[in-house]
Design a protein around this motif. Structure first.
Motif, short mmCIF file in Angstrom:
data_model
loop_
_atom_site.label_atom_id
_atom_site.label_comp_id
_atom_site.label_asym_id
_atom_site.label_seq_id
_atom_site.Cartn_x
_atom_site.Cartn_y
_atom_site.Cartn_z
N VAL A 100 0.83 -1.21 0.00
CA VAL A 100 0.00 0.00 0.00
C VAL A 100 0.86 1.26 0.00
N ILE A 101 1.90 1.27 0.82
CA ILE A 101 2.78 2.45 0.85
C ILE A 101 3.43 2.67 -0.51
N SER A 102 3.86 1.59 -1.16
CA SER A 102 4.47 1.72 -2.48
C SER A 102 3.47 2.26 -3.50
N LYS A 103 2.21 1.83 -3.39
CA LYS A 103 1.20 2.32 -4.33
C LYS A 103 0.89 3.79 -4.08
N VAL A 104 0.75 4.16 -2.81
CA VAL A 104 0.41 5.55 -2.49
C VAL A 104 1.55 6.49 -2.87
N GLN A 105 2.80 6.08 -2.60
CA GLN A 105 3.95 6.92 -2.91
C GLN A 105 4.34 6.87 -4.38
N GLY A 106 3.77 5.95 -5.13
CA GLY A 106 4.03 5.86 -6.56
C GLY A 106 5.31 5.13 -6.93
N LEU A 169 -1.31 -15.22 6.87
CA LEU A 169 -1.66 -13.80 7.00
C LEU A 169 -0.79 -12.92 6.13
N GLY A 170 0.44 -13.36 5.85
CA GLY A 170 1.25 -12.61 4.90
C GLY A 170 0.64 -12.63 3.51
N GLY A 171 0.13 -13.81 3.10
CA GLY A 171 -0.55 -13.90 1.81
C GLY A 171 -1.82 -13.07 1.79
N LEU A 172 -2.57 -13.11 2.89
CA LEU A 172 -3.78 -12.28 2.99
C LEU A 172 -3.42 -10.80 2.94
N GLY A 173 -2.29 -10.44 3.53
CA GLY A 173 -1.83 -9.05 3.49
C GLY A 173 -1.49 -8.61 2.07
N ILE A 174 -0.93 -9.53 1.27
CA ILE A 174 -0.64 -9.20 -0.13
C ILE A 174 -1.93 -8.94 -0.88
N VAL A 175 -2.92 -9.82 -0.69
CA VAL A 175 -4.21 -9.65 -1.35
C VAL A 175 -4.84 -8.32 -0.94
N ALA A 176 -4.82 -8.03 0.36
CA ALA A 176 -5.41 -6.78 0.84
C ALA A 176 -4.64 -5.57 0.32
N GLY A 177 -3.31 -5.65 0.31
CA GLY A 177 -2.51 -4.54 -0.17
C GLY A 177 -2.71 -4.28 -1.65
N VAL A 178 -2.86 -5.33 -2.43
CA VAL A 178 -3.12 -5.17 -3.87
C VAL A 178 -4.50 -4.55 -4.09
N PHE A 179 -5.47 -5.00 -3.31
CA PHE A 179 -6.84 -4.52 -3.50
C PHE A 179 -7.00 -3.07 -3.05
N ALA A 180 -6.36 -2.69 -1.93
CA ALA A 180 -6.55 -1.35 -1.38
C ALA A 180 -5.71 -0.33 -2.13
N ASP A 181 -6.30 0.82 -2.37
CA ASP A 181 -5.60 1.93 -3.02
C ASP A 181 -5.26 3.05 -2.05
N LYS A 182 -5.91 3.03 -0.88
CA LYS A 182 -5.71 4.10 0.10
C LYS A 182 -5.59 3.49 1.49
N PHE A 183 -5.06 4.30 2.42
CA PHE A 183 -4.84 3.81 3.77
C PHE A 183 -6.17 3.52 4.49
N ASP A 184 -7.21 4.29 4.18
CA ASP A 184 -8.48 4.04 4.85
C ASP A 184 -9.10 2.72 4.40
#
Length: 272
Positions: A100-106, A169-184
């Motif tokens: 998520v941080i990588s996506k937000v920071q570009g 949970l690391g795999g679930l975190g990858i799925v969540a991080g890919v899906f989410a575009d923002k911190f909220d």
């Protein structure tokens, strides 16, 4: 131009063994490990303090009145669940925050541009999550040995479930991080999915004390088997069969890893 392309291909060939880019995989894994190790007070010390506060508060509030649970003192019963809950929360945070941080920071492009396959990216991210989870577990386990004199009854079983929990949970975190575009969006996933899975899985109680309907719901939660497996590895007693728990945990980890791999391979919600 042809010579440059040939040199590039030769250089890449030197970095590969078979079809795996070992250098790229190692670099990504080390990056993920360094992400949490350089801020160890936040990623390692803070979870240790949180686990200690949980144990202290529960012991003060209801420990003396609760009596034994599954034949052991309440605090001894509670300790493995707190440890596993802390492990899975940190493993999830490691992969989800990284993406998520990588996506937000570009700068997610820095991960997508190198010649890394979806599987190599998956393994690199999971390496960081598993490393963080294991280190957190070892720190809490050492604290339990010193403070409560709890020595693991089956240490290899406990280690297996800790690794499985961090991987799942690391795999679930990858799925969540890919899906989410923002911190909220990431916070919503954490609050409404990860936290309920952790808290409603026998962390603070034995599921045998629940009504039949809630028992059935608990047994459908993979995190229940993670916590129950670690409890068996630490204190030698559990609500379900450790073999069944291991089977469920392996299946759940493989399933979520395949989903994460598919997302990373296709660049789903990662490539503009």
């Amino acid at each position: 131009m042809a010579e440059t392309e040939t040199e590039y291909r030769v250089g890449m060939g030197e970095r590969r063994f078979g079809r795996v880019n070992w250098l790229g995989l190692q670099t990504l894994a080390m990056r993920e490990i360094k992400r949490f190790s350089v801020v160890w007070t936040q990623t390692l010390l803070a979870p240790l303090m949180t686990a200690a506060l949980f144990l202290m508060i529960f012991n003060i509030a209801i420990g003396p009145k609760r009596g034994d649970v599954m034949g052991v003192p309440f605090l001894t019963f509670l300790a493995p669940g707190i440890m596993m809950m802390t492990v899975i929360q940190n493993a999830f945070a490691n992969t989800s925050s990284s993406i998520v941080i990588s996506k937000v920071q570009g700068n997610i492009v820095d991960t997508l541009m190198p010649p890394l396959s979806g599987l190599e990216m998956l393994l690199g991210y999971l390496a960081g999550a598993i490393a963080r989870g294991v280190v957190v577990a070892l720190a809490i386990g050492l604290g339990l040995m010193l403070a409560l004199q709890i020595v693991p009854a089956h240490p290899l079983v406990a280690l297996f479930f800790i690794v499985m929990g961090a991987a799942f949970l690391g795999g679930l975190g990858i799925v969540a991080g890919v899906f989410a575009d923002k911190f909220d969006q990431m916070a919503a996933i954490t609050n409404f999915i990860v936290t309920p899975l952790a808290f409603l899985s026998g962390t603070f109680y034995s599921v045998e004390s629940l009504p039949p309907v809630l028992q059935a719901i608990s047994h459908a939660n993979p995190v229940f088997y993670l916590i129950d497996g670690v409890r068996y590895g630490v204190i030698g007693t559990s609500d379900s069969s450790p073999l069944l728990g291991a089977t469920v945990c392996i299946g759940a980890t493989v399933a979520i890893s395949l989903l994460a791999w598919s997302m990373l391979r296709r660049g789903y919600r990662l490539k503009a």
